[in-house]
Design a protein around this motif. Structure first.
Motif, PDB file in Angstrom:
ATOM      1  N   ALA A 231       0.830  -1.207   0.000  1.00  0.00           N
ATOM      2  CA  ALA A 231       0.000   0.000   0.000  1.00  0.00           C
ATOM      3  C   ALA A 231       0.863   1.255   0.000  1.00  0.00           C
TER       4      ALA A 231
ATOM      5  N   GLU B  79       1.989   1.882  -3.465  1.00  0.00           N
ATOM      6  CA  GLU B  79       0.869   2.373  -4.264  1.00  0.00           C
ATOM      7  C   GLU B  79       0.607   3.858  -4.002  1.00  0.00           C
ATOM      8  N   LEU B  80       0.770   4.257  -2.758  1.00  0.00           N
ATOM      9  CA  LEU B  80       0.451   5.634  -2.349  1.00  0.00           C
ATOM     10  C   LEU B  80       1.646   6.577  -2.441  1.00  0.00           C
TER      11      LEU B  80
ATOM     12  N   VAL C 109       4.416   6.425  -0.656  1.00  0.00           N
ATOM     13  CA  VAL C 109       5.037   6.662   0.642  1.00  0.00           C
ATOM     14  C   VAL C 109       6.314   5.837   0.732  1.00  0.00           C
TER      15      VAL C 109
ATOM     16  N   SER D 102      -0.085  14.540   4.861  1.00  0.00           N
ATOM     17  CA  SER D 102      -0.912  14.408   3.669  1.00  0.00           C
ATOM     18  C   SER D 102      -2.397  14.549   4.001  1.00  0.00           C
TER      19      SER D 102
ATOM     20  N   SER E 204      -4.563  12.988   2.110  1.00  0.00           N
ATOM     21  CA  SER E 204      -5.170  11.759   1.607  1.00  0.00           C
ATOM     22  C   SER E 204      -5.670  10.891   2.761  1.00  0.00           C
TER      23      SER E 204
ATOM     24  N   ASP F 201      -6.396   7.765   2.710  1.00  0.00           N
ATOM     25  CA  ASP F 201      -5.713   6.478   2.674  1.00  0.00           C
ATOM     26  C   ASP F 201      -4.326   6.561   3.311  1.00  0.00           C
ATOM     27  N   VAL F 202      -3.599   7.632   2.996  1.00  0.00           N
ATOM     28  CA  VAL F 202      -2.269   7.819   3.580  1.00  0.00           C
ATOM     29  C   VAL F 202      -2.381   8.040   5.086  1.00  0.00           C
TER      30      VAL F 202
ATOM     31  N   ASN G 285       8.949   0.683   1.648  1.00  0.00           N
ATOM     32  CA  ASN G 285       7.793   0.061   1.013  1.00  0.00           C
ATOM     33  C   ASN G 285       8.232  -1.164   0.208  1.00  0.00           C
TER      34      ASN G 285
END
Length: 339
Positions: free
Chosen positions: A250, A253-254, A256, A267, A269, A271-272, A302
């Motif tokens: 994840a 994907e984001l 990070v 952020s 976001s 999700d973040v 990540n």
């Protein structure tokens, strides 16, 4: 009848005690203060000691990430070196808490060994390594060849099935230890080395004196999804390991990374913010601190960072991402939603 009932009660009591013991892995790990992580006896790129004697690799990063999630310290793990025959016994007996050892997920392993996989951290397939002097371009030219492989792996059955299906005869040269297989092939005791393609790339670069004298043939004859295993019956511990892997994917994907994770905590976001514990909930759901995933990313990185430095373009192996690329880039890596 009384004796039978008594015996049945004892069996149930023993089974119950085993189940309770298995269900306390997270608590046991915390009390011990260190994660016992089962790894290979040495597999460059995945799990092997470096020049300082410290274990590094893609699978080692799974150990480190779980330690970071549980303790907030990625160094709090002990690498327990295991061969293919020992790995599931060590997990079943409680010698290790987590098996992170390039192990293929199969139906039999996931249902009949008291173990269950916690995700996939590398999509692979079985291939063939040969000396260029053999003069073959395809595995279909290997009739009557001697083939080195390790006992107790999926490679034995896969090779037998593939050869039977293509009308090829071969002489199996089987060893208990992976290092014995490598040494035998390097010494010319067999024509072919068959194992997961990632392993062949690792062996060619790290263990053979003249890597350019060897070639990996184009055929991939199986699906070999590799990933960590935990004991069955312990959903809380399964959640920790499973969502550790998803957090690393994840994060990639984001966008990070270990370098920008502190800045990304600001952020907007959703999700973040959930991933990094700014918005609370994910940690509490697993009995962890809310910064569990932040600690993973800050200390381990990540999934993409781990891949590149261990087996990708930043490593001697230089394996292409391929199936291990994110789903948005044509691969199979896909994080389940953390919410």
């Amino acid at each position: 009848m009384f004796k039978l009932k008594t015996l049945f009660a004892v069996v149930l009591a023993v089974a119950g005690s085993v189940s309770v013991a298995q269900a306390d892995t997270l608590e046991n790990v915390r009390e011990r203060g260190v994660l016992h992580c089962g790894v290979t006896t040495g597999f460059a790129g995945f799990s092997a000691p470096d020049s300082k004697g410290e274990w590094v690799g893609l699978d080692i990063d799974v150990c480190r990430a779980v330690a970071a999630a549980v303790f907030g310290d990625a160094s709090k793990f002990k690498a327990v070196s295991l061969n293919a025959q020992q790995r599931f016994t060590a997990l079943q007996s409680g010698e290790i808490d987590l098996l992170a050892r390039n192990t293929t997920v199969t139906q039999q392993r996931d249902t009949a060994l008291g173990a269950i996989h916690a995700g996939i951290n590398f999509y692979d397939g079985q291939g063939f390594l040969v000396s260029k002097e053999l003069g073959v371009k395809s595995a279909k030219e290997l009739n009557d060849a001697s083939v080195c492989m390790q006992q107790g792996t999926t490679n034995e059955n896969t090779m037998a099935d593939w050869a039977r299906g293509h009308g090829i005869t071969y002489k199996p040269v089987v060893f208990d230890q992976f290092n014995e297989v490598v040494s035998a092939f390097a010494a010319g005791r067999c024509d072919v080395f068959t194992t997961d393609a990632s392993g062949l790339a690792s062996i060619r670069i790290s263990r053979l004196e003249n890597p350019d004298n060897y070639v990996v043939l184009p055929e991939i004859i199986s699906k070999e999804p590799l990933g960590p295993f935990v004991r069955q019956g312990d959903d809380a511990w399964l959640n920790v390991v499973k969502w550790t892997l998803h957090a690393m994917v994840a994060a990639e994907e984001l966008g990070v990374t270990s370098a920008n994770v502190d800045e990304m905590r600001k952020s907007a976001s959703p999700d973040v913010r959930r991933l990094l514990g700014v918005t609370e909930g994910a940690g509490k759901n697993m009995g962890l601190e809310e910064n569990w995933a932040y600690n993973i990313i800050k200390q381990v990185g990540n999934y993409g960072e781990s891949f590149e430095r261990n087996v990708g373009q930043g490593s001697p192996l230089k394996i292409q991402r391929g199936l291990n690329a994110l789903w948005t880039e044509g691969g199979l890596m896909y994080a389940l939603p953390i919410r």
